[in-house]
Design a protein around this motif. Structure first.
Motif, PDB file in Angstrom:
ATOM      1  N   MET A 141      -2.789 -55.259  57.155  1.00 23.32           N
ATOM      2  CA  MET A 141      -3.524 -55.652  55.955  1.00 23.32           C
ATOM      3  C   MET A 141      -3.867 -54.401  55.156  1.00 23.32           C
ATOM      4  SD  MET A 141      -7.146 -57.666  55.782  1.00 23.32           S
ATOM      5  CE  MET A 141      -7.334 -58.731  54.392  1.00 23.32           C
ATOM      6  N   PRO A 142      -3.527 -54.361  53.873  1.00 22.86           N
ATOM      7  CA  PRO A 142      -3.818 -53.166  53.077  1.00 22.86           C
ATOM      8  C   PRO A 142      -5.310 -52.997  52.847  1.00 22.86           C
ATOM      9  CG  PRO A 142      -2.924 -54.908  51.685  1.00 22.86           C
ATOM     10  CD  PRO A 142      -2.851 -55.403  53.107  1.00 22.86           C
ATOM     11  N   VAL A 143      -5.741 -51.744  52.806  1.00 27.93           N
ATOM     12  CA  VAL A 143      -7.137 -51.428  52.511  1.00 27.93           C
ATOM     13  C   VAL A 143      -7.263 -51.286  51.000  1.00 27.93           C
ATOM     14  CG1 VAL A 143      -8.974 -49.756  52.818  1.00 27.93           C
ATOM     15  CG2 VAL A 143      -7.459 -50.286  54.727  1.00 27.93           C
ATOM     16  N   PHE A 144      -8.262 -51.904  50.431  1.00 26.57           N
ATOM     17  CA  PHE A 144      -8.462 -51.825  48.992  1.00 26.57           C
ATOM     18  C   PHE A 144      -9.884 -51.379  48.716  1.00 26.57           C
ATOM     19  CE2 PHE A 144      -9.373 -56.030  50.486  1.00 26.57           C
ATOM     20  CZ  PHE A 144     -10.553 -56.371  49.862  1.00 26.57           C
ATOM     21  N   SER A 145     -10.102 -50.989  47.492  1.00 30.04           N
ATOM     22  CA  SER A 145     -11.418 -50.507  47.101  1.00 30.04           C
ATOM     23  C   SER A 145     -12.388 -51.679  47.003  1.00 30.04           C
ATOM     24  CB  SER A 145     -11.316 -49.795  45.752  1.00 30.04           C
ATOM     25  OG  SER A 145     -12.566 -49.338  45.359  1.00 30.04           O
ATOM     26  N   VAL A 146     -13.541 -51.496  47.615  1.00 32.77           N
ATOM     27  CA  VAL A 146     -14.593 -52.508  47.583  1.00 32.77           C
ATOM     28  C   VAL A 146     -15.776 -51.915  46.832  1.00 32.77           C
ATOM     29  CG1 VAL A 146     -16.167 -53.896  48.993  1.00 32.77           C
ATOM     30  CG2 VAL A 146     -13.830 -53.492  49.785  1.00 32.77           C
ATOM     31  N   LEU A 147     -16.299 -52.661  45.901  1.00 38.60           N
ATOM     32  CA  LEU A 147     -17.434 -52.196  45.113  1.00 38.60           C
ATOM     33  C   LEU A 147     -18.711 -52.230  45.942  1.00 38.60           C
ATOM     34  CD1 LEU A 147     -16.639 -54.139  41.822  1.00 38.60           C
ATOM     35  CD2 LEU A 147     -16.166 -51.737  42.304  1.00 38.60           C
ATOM     36  N   ARG A 148     -19.543 -51.205  45.765  1.00 38.06           N
ATOM     37  CA  ARG A 148     -20.824 -51.091  46.477  1.00 38.06           C
ATOM     38  C   ARG A 148     -21.954 -51.378  45.504  1.00 38.06           C
ATOM     39  NH1 ARG A 148     -20.533 -47.222  51.008  1.00 38.06           N
ATOM     40  NH2 ARG A 148     -18.365 -46.592  51.228  1.00 38.06           N
ATOM     41  N   VAL A 149     -22.799 -52.335  45.882  1.00 35.60           N
ATOM     42  CA  VAL A 149     -23.982 -52.652  45.076  1.00 35.60           C
ATOM     43  C   VAL A 149     -25.200 -52.435  45.959  1.00 35.60           C
ATOM     44  CG1 VAL A 149     -25.204 -54.404  43.750  1.00 35.60           C
ATOM     45  CG2 VAL A 149     -22.689 -54.349  43.721  1.00 35.60           C
ATOM     46  N   ALA A 150     -26.075 -51.528  45.543  1.00 31.99           N
ATOM     47  CA  ALA A 150     -27.281 -51.225  46.313  1.00 31.99           C
ATOM     48  C   ALA A 150     -28.497 -51.839  45.644  1.00 31.99           C
ATOM     49  CB  ALA A 150     -27.469 -49.709  46.432  1.00 31.99           C
ATOM     50  N   LEU A 151     -29.427 -52.299  46.467  1.00 31.09           N
ATOM     51  CA  LEU A 151     -30.724 -52.767  45.981  1.00 31.09           C
ATOM     52  C   LEU A 151     -31.751 -51.746  46.432  1.00 31.09           C
ATOM     53  CD1 LEU A 151     -28.852 -55.356  46.333  1.00 31.09           C
ATOM     54  CD2 LEU A 151     -30.986 -56.596  46.092  1.00 31.09           C
ATOM     55  N   THR A 152     -32.541 -51.274  45.491  1.00 28.27           N
ATOM     56  CA  THR A 152     -33.507 -50.241  45.814  1.00 28.27           C
ATOM     57  C   THR A 152     -34.829 -50.543  45.122  1.00 28.27           C
ATOM     58  OG1 THR A 152     -33.719 -47.832  46.071  1.00 28.27           O
ATOM     59  CG2 THR A 152     -32.968 -48.615  43.919  1.00 28.27           C
TER      60      THR A 152
END
Length: 192
Positions: free
Chosen positions: A1-12
């Protein structure tokens, strides 16, 4: 399975602003993963007393939680995942409690950018909890978070209002992010 970019959303943001609840709801809404706040787990295991070394262990635990959530999102083919807190929390916590933040945490904050940061406002009522410390300083801490995010030139949005309004605002900003990046090209069955 290819690795793809995953968006990171942080709650602070300060204590008792609904980060955990909103992280969980967003993960459910977008059918993806989220990294729980490691500090809560750590303090529940070790007690509410802490030293700077404990904050470093908490920071490392938070990074592991984020890595696990990222890998799970990749395996599930999801375009994003959510982080219930981030290292900015550790930085502000360490500087307030001990007057310093370990240099490796500062470096990591510079290296690890989030695609979107949701800064939760202090307009929810304080919920007492034995692991929370500053019921009367939430606005002070909110201002610190806001200043830090501006100085970092982070892509951030301020979230406020009722829990329902917070979810609606957060979804708007996440949908905007997904639309800008083209990551929201999933089959309709994956859309919330």
């Amino acid at each position: 399975m290819p690795v793809f970019s995953v968006l990171r959303v942080a709650l602070t943001g300060p204590e008792s602003t609904g980060k955990t609840t909103l992280s969980r709801l967003l993960a459910e809404h977008y059918s993806t993963t989220w990294a729980p706040e490691y500090a809560r787990y750590y303090l529940e295991q070790h007690g509410p007393g802490y030293v700077l070394a404990d904050l470093e262990r908490i920071a490392k635990g938070q990074l592991r939680a984020e890595q696990n959530a990222l890998q799970a999102a990749q395996l599930q083919g999801r375009p994003l995942f959510f982080c219930d807190t981030d290292l900015l929390v550790i930085k502000i916590w360490a500087e307030h409690a001990f007057g310093i933040c370990p240099p490796w945490i500062l470096r990591r904050i510079e290296e690890q950018r989030y695609d979107l940061v949701l800064l939760l406002n202090v307009d929810l009522p304080w919920e007492p909890d034995p692991l929370r410390e500053h019921p009367n300083h939430r606005q002070y801490f909110y201002d610190l978070y806001q200043r830090e995010l501006r100085e970092q030139m982070s892509n951030y949005a301020e979230i406020s209002g009722t829990p329902e309004e917070r979810l609606e605002q957060a979804c708007f900003h996440v949908d905007t992010l997904l639309g800008k990046t083209g990551a929201w090209r999933l089959p309709a069955t994956f859309r919330a």
